[in-house]
Write a protein that holds these residues in place. Structure first.
Motif, PDB file in Angstrom:
ATOM      1  N   MET A 145       0.818  -1.211   0.000  1.00 31.82           N
ATOM      2  CA  MET A 145       0.000   0.000   0.000  1.00 31.82           C
ATOM      3  C   MET A 145       0.856   1.267   0.000  1.00 31.82           C
ATOM      4  SD  MET A 145      -3.367   0.898   2.183  1.00 31.82           S
ATOM      5  CE  MET A 145      -2.487   1.073   3.695  1.00 31.82           C
ATOM      6  N   PHE A 146       2.046   1.222   0.572  1.00 33.65           N
ATOM      7  CA  PHE A 146       2.951   2.369   0.564  1.00 33.65           C
ATOM      8  C   PHE A 146       3.537   2.602  -0.830  1.00 33.65           C
ATOM      9  CE2 PHE A 146       2.764   1.147   4.908  1.00 33.65           C
ATOM     10  CZ  PHE A 146       3.108   2.241   5.675  1.00 33.65           C
ATOM     11  N   GLU A 331       0.399   9.073   8.641  1.00 29.94           N
ATOM     12  CA  GLU A 331      -0.678   8.107   8.850  1.00 29.94           C
ATOM     13  C   GLU A 331      -1.998   8.589   8.261  1.00 29.94           C
ATOM     14  OE1 GLU A 331      -1.085   6.212  12.746  1.00 29.94           O
ATOM     15  OE2 GLU A 331      -3.097   5.631  12.090  1.00 29.94           O
ATOM     16  N   HIS A 335      -4.285   6.761   5.339  1.00 34.46           N
ATOM     17  CA  HIS A 335      -5.695   6.399   5.460  1.00 34.46           C
ATOM     18  C   HIS A 335      -6.479   6.857   4.238  1.00 34.46           C
ATOM     19  CE1 HIS A 335      -9.890   6.319   7.021  1.00 34.46           C
ATOM     20  NE2 HIS A 335      -9.439   5.209   7.577  1.00 34.46           N
ATOM     21  N   TYR A 338      -5.696   4.616   1.392  1.00 29.14           N
ATOM     22  CA  TYR A 338      -6.349   3.311   1.541  1.00 29.14           C
ATOM     23  C   TYR A 338      -7.813   3.377   1.133  1.00 29.14           C
ATOM     24  CZ  TYR A 338      -8.388  -0.830   3.756  1.00 29.14           C
ATOM     25  OH  TYR A 338      -9.089  -1.979   3.990  1.00 29.14           O
ATOM     26  N   ILE A 339      -8.500   4.449   1.537  1.00 26.08           N
ATOM     27  CA  ILE A 339      -9.940   4.479   1.256  1.00 26.08           C
ATOM     28  C   ILE A 339     -10.247   4.959  -0.156  1.00 26.08           C
ATOM     29  CG2 ILE A 339     -10.512   4.794   3.686  1.00 26.08           C
ATOM     30  CD1 ILE A 339     -11.272   7.694   3.061  1.00 26.08           C
TER      31      ILE A 339
ATOM     32  N   TRP B  91      -9.381   1.147  12.450  1.00 25.72           N
ATOM     33  CA  TRP B  91      -8.339   1.469  11.473  1.00 25.72           C
ATOM     34  C   TRP B  91      -6.995   0.898  11.907  1.00 25.72           C
ATOM     35  CZ3 TRP B  91      -6.277   1.951   7.085  1.00 25.72           C
ATOM     36  CH2 TRP B  91      -5.107   2.686   6.847  1.00 25.72           C
ATOM     37  N   GLU B  92      -6.709   0.938  13.197  1.00 26.98           N
ATOM     38  CA  GLU B  92      -5.428   0.439  13.678  1.00 26.98           C
ATOM     39  C   GLU B  92      -5.258  -1.046  13.325  1.00 26.98           C
ATOM     40  OE1 GLU B  92      -7.496   2.389  15.268  1.00 26.98           O
ATOM     41  OE2 GLU B  92      -6.253   4.178  15.085  1.00 26.98           O
ATOM     42  N   VAL B  94      -6.637  -2.604  10.829  1.00 29.66           N
ATOM     43  CA  VAL B  94      -6.442  -2.723   9.383  1.00 29.66           C
ATOM     44  C   VAL B  94      -4.974  -2.472   9.065  1.00 29.66           C
ATOM     45  CG1 VAL B  94      -7.043  -1.777   7.116  1.00 29.66           C
ATOM     46  CG2 VAL B  94      -8.811  -2.030   8.857  1.00 29.66           C
ATOM     47  N   LEU B  95      -4.457  -1.393   9.643  1.00 25.06           N
ATOM     48  CA  LEU B  95      -3.067  -1.016   9.403  1.00 25.06           C
ATOM     49  C   LEU B  95      -2.124  -2.136   9.851  1.00 25.06           C
ATOM     50  CD1 LEU B  95      -1.902   1.526   8.203  1.00 25.06           C
ATOM     51  CD2 LEU B  95      -1.510   2.390  10.487  1.00 25.06           C
ATOM     52  N   PHE B  98      -1.784  -4.810   7.387  1.00 32.32           N
ATOM     53  CA  PHE B  98      -0.899  -4.499   6.265  1.00 32.32           C
ATOM     54  C   PHE B  98       0.563  -4.546   6.679  1.00 32.32           C
ATOM     55  CE2 PHE B  98      -4.747  -2.306   4.734  1.00 32.32           C
ATOM     56  CZ  PHE B  98      -4.906  -3.029   3.577  1.00 32.32           C
ATOM     57  N   ASN B  99       0.821  -4.085   7.895  1.00 30.06           N
ATOM     58  CA  ASN B  99       2.217  -3.950   8.305  1.00 30.06           C
ATOM     59  C   ASN B  99       2.843  -5.253   8.749  1.00 30.06           C
ATOM     60  OD1 ASN B  99       2.473  -1.261   7.760  1.00 30.06           O
ATOM     61  ND2 ASN B  99       1.738  -0.625   9.781  1.00 30.06           N
ATOM     62  N   PRO B 203     -13.885  -4.409   5.124  1.00 30.77           N
ATOM     63  CA  PRO B 203     -13.215  -3.290   5.804  1.00 30.77           C
ATOM     64  C   PRO B 203     -12.893  -2.098   4.899  1.00 30.77           C
ATOM     65  CG  PRO B 203     -12.027  -5.363   6.187  1.00 30.77           C
ATOM     66  CD  PRO B 203     -13.143  -5.674   5.260  1.00 30.77           C
ATOM     67  N   GLN B 207     -13.873   1.643   6.074  1.00 32.76           N
ATOM     68  CA  GLN B 207     -12.900   2.714   6.288  1.00 32.76           C
ATOM     69  C   GLN B 207     -13.230   3.945   5.456  1.00 32.76           C
ATOM     70  OE1 GLN B 207     -10.632   2.923   8.696  1.00 32.76           O
ATOM     71  NE2 GLN B 207     -11.434   0.963   9.403  1.00 32.76           N
TER      72      GLN B 207
END
Lengths: 476, 476
Positions: A145-146, A331, A335, A338-339, B91-92, B94-95, B98-99, B203, B207
């Motif tokens: 995603m980054f 952050e 977000h 992402y959305i 959201w946390e 979800v993040l 990904f991480n 999700p 989001q």
């Protein structure tokens, strides 16, 4: 500089210094060839170049004559927008611009596309092809995603040239600079907030503000040094401004590059009023000077600058590869990404990363900078030649966009309607204002190599402009 | 159906009808080969398939035996979310998803990726390669903001299969389905509005609501027929709901397809309460039944349905090609697209258009539907085999996602933390609720062909789940 360019420069100097007077016949091709010990065709090429620059005029079967001189048109003065927060109008005109004109119009002066038809892009095409040929599974996958790690690494290295010290973890890849700007504005603003912008301002940014219910306060801007810091300070004292949004390097549309000391002063101002700075550097790599100017981000001390850029102007917009270094807003930017889209297409990211890593990006950039710089010279000559003499014309420090101001009474929306029938696309000035100012201005794109077609388009445009101006003046 | 699949089906029938009893030795390979007049290797293949389905067990040097039977696990019951508008958290988590997990984890059951490793995609790879090889200038250009005309034409044709009558002018290409959903929600809602959603809900959608400051009201949803229309009606009477947002066909994550009569009834309800319907059809083309189910959009009479979809699930997510048919909200959708990304990458659009036009998309779809359907059978067997016996498991009508419900006391976030150390990726149930429900659930992806690796991953996962459940039960 090639031999013929050298000769052309010499002759141009003589004309400018008055050694050859206006209307005077120039030496024959043969005479010049003997005088300078160069071939006949070299002299011919030099004459063609001077002809393209409107400095000399050919007379069939007689030779070349010094053209009547026109003074270099003056630059636009400091702009004078309404200095209060306004809601943004103009979406209808933007939509009209997209709908009304054929995409591959022969005379497309309206858009923001670079010249994508360069052999220096061959290695990029090769990378793109290779990734598909070997069916690289990453092309089909969501990826990260980054953004692709290899691209973020290369982007971080590139930002060194503008004075930044970033790592790949500071960077998020986006779908063009547009997504970078969109995520940046959403990260620092709420509906109802006020953002200060240069005036004129790129319509893509202005429409983000409109779409998010944010008001713009347009700050007077100088075509040489950028936003007026005095005017900005006054506005900050008067209004609860959340952020400043700007294109401080190779500005779109005015072409200026803000001097370093102004960039530094802006940081101080931002700290004093606790502002975020959204810096659009999409054209920064195309600065004509070397090394390229520093970004505001490079003076940032506390992560308040969100640096937005892309490869849309420096390579090609169809790749949809942009990026953002959002500082302390990482952050929140993530977000929004992402959305709104989730992921950026992987294929072009990987190819661009390889293009840079293999050392093909810098030669491409050098070539494009040179082309745009030399195009600008010819383009300005033609504009001076074909447009009414009352115009002001910007002197871009980079990129490929020029801003033309006509007398107050002029209406470029009318001009737009008239010339679009002939397949000519321009960007009307009012698109660049939140409140419909700059109706008497237009922005033209000079990215493509100058050809007879380009000249013809400019001639038609100039003729229409002259006629409309005459009508407007008579009507008064 | 091939010969060995046919034989396997026959044997499976005999086992299910009790002709071969639990623990009984099955006929030898040679005997079956003679009985059915097929080769020895065909019988071997049939036995391997039954073994994969956990119906029979091999005993070294002895033959195959009928496995102990476990009943088909029951389906999850009607969900019971809090039926009031809530703000979205999560959201946390979800993040974290990904991480924390390696992108190319060997045991990736967590994501929503289809199987992209199919030879039926070869023509698409060829198109992608050809466009780059011949340096098609469109690849590098902005293109059209609505999306490539040739792709919109093909999409319009595809929608005929779901009962719609759309033209290319009704369709806007987007950067994946995510951008379609984002533009749709922005087109119909303001911050502070309330949107009704199925519960559980994807999700990515949730989001968007969070990011736009919109509240969700989660409606009880049945794993067979979808959202409870009675519960929805009650909610509509009680709250000023602006829109309903749903995945009514091959639902993510529950797998149901809402029957046509419910889809029609929903339209009536939407008309009565003047609601917009945002229909996410990303998995619709992967329905196991043929012809594919109709969309709600196909029953739309007054443009209130915004149909969102993409080729991310039916072809590959890395292409980033989605689309929206926004009905009466076209202009608002277009504005959001303009400000958030401007343009969708052209290269993959053109290749997908060619893939469909040349007739390669439908065979690919048929193949994927068959693979996912047959994967589901084996996957469910393995889940039943390795997971605690108290589970409920969804029975998807299409796509490649299964929903597993464990007893109330179970905590999948703990399970997630435990298995992610072993490189196993799952989607914890709480991601699918606005208010952190479904902590005892998880969603697994069964897209990839079943291999020993997949089985190993499921075994590790099942063992962890069993242990954690035991701990939880003991703790009580």
């Amino acid at each position: 500089m090639t031999r013929y360019q050298h000769l052309a420069a010499l002759l141009q100097q003589r004309i400018e210094h008055g050694l050859y007077q206006c209307g005077e016949r120039l030496p024959s091709v043969r005479a010049l060839s003997e005088e300078h010990g160069v071939s006949l065709s070299t002299v011919q090429q030099a004459y063609h170049l001077l002809e393209a620059r409107r400095l000399i005029i050919p007379q069939p079967r007689s030779g070349y004559y010094v053209a009547p001189r026109k003074a270099t048109p003056p630059m636009p003065g400091l702009t004078r927008p309404a200095q209060r927060p306004v809601e943004i109008s103009q979406w209808e005109s933007v939509l009209e611009l997209f709908n009304n004109c054929p995409e591959n119009s022969e005379f497309n002066f309206g858009g923001g596309s670079p010249d994508i038809d360069q052999s220096s892009l061959a290695p990029l095409w090769k990378s793109l092809t290779r990734l598909c040929q070997r069916q690289d599974p990453r092309v089909m996958s969501y990826g990260n995603m980054f953004g692709a790690a290899e691209l973020r690494e290369q982007v971080a290295r590139l930002t060194l040239d503008s004075g930044c010290r970033l790592t790949e973890d500071d960077i998020v890849i986006t779908t063009g600079c547009q997504e970078a700007l969109f995520t940046a504005i959403r990260a620092v603003c709420q509906p109802g907030d006020i953002v200060a912008v240069e005036s004129p301002t790129f319509p893509g940014t202005m429409q983000i503000l409109r779409g998010l219910g944010i008001k713009a306060i347009e700050i007077p801007t100088c075509a040489v040094t950028g936003i007026s810091l005095d005017a900005l300070e006054l506005a900050l004292e008067q209004w609860p401004v959340k952020a400043v949004l700007m294109v401080p390097t190779c500005n779109n549309p005015l072409g200026f590059t803000m001097p370093d000391k102004y960039k530094k002063a802006l940081i101080v101002l931002a700290q004093r009023f606790d502002l975020a700075i959204i810096e659009d550097d999409a054209y920064g790599e195309l600065a004509y000077e070397y090394p390229r100017p520093r970004t505001i981000k490079s003076f940032d001390e506390d992560g308040r600058v969100l640096l937005c850029s892309s490869f849309s102007k420096s390579i090609a917009p169809g790749l949809r590869v942009g990026w953002i270094a959002p500082g302390r807003y990482l952050e929140r930017v993530l977000h929004t990404k992402y959305i709104s889209t989730g992921y950026t297409v992987t294929h072009t990211q990987l190819a661009v990363a390889e293009f840079i890593r293999q050392g093909d990006y810098q030669p491409h950039l050098r070539r494009m900078r040179m082309q745009y710089k030399s195009n600008l010279e010819v383009f300005t000559c033609w504009v001076r030649h074909y447009f009414p003499s009352e115009i002001c014309v910007s002197r871009p420090q980079g990129g490929f966009l020029v801003w033309i101001e006509l007398p107050e009474s002029f209406d470029t929306l009318r001009l737009n309607r008239e010339v679009s029938a002939a397949g000519i696309k321009i960007a009307a000035g009012s698109l660049f204002s939140a409140s419909g100012k700059y109706r008497n201005c237009l922005r033209l794109n000079y990215a493509r190599p100058f050809t007879e077609e380009v000249e013809k388009g400019l001639r038609l445009l100039g003729e229409s402009a002259s006629r409309l101006l005459e009508e407007a003046t008579t009507a008064k």
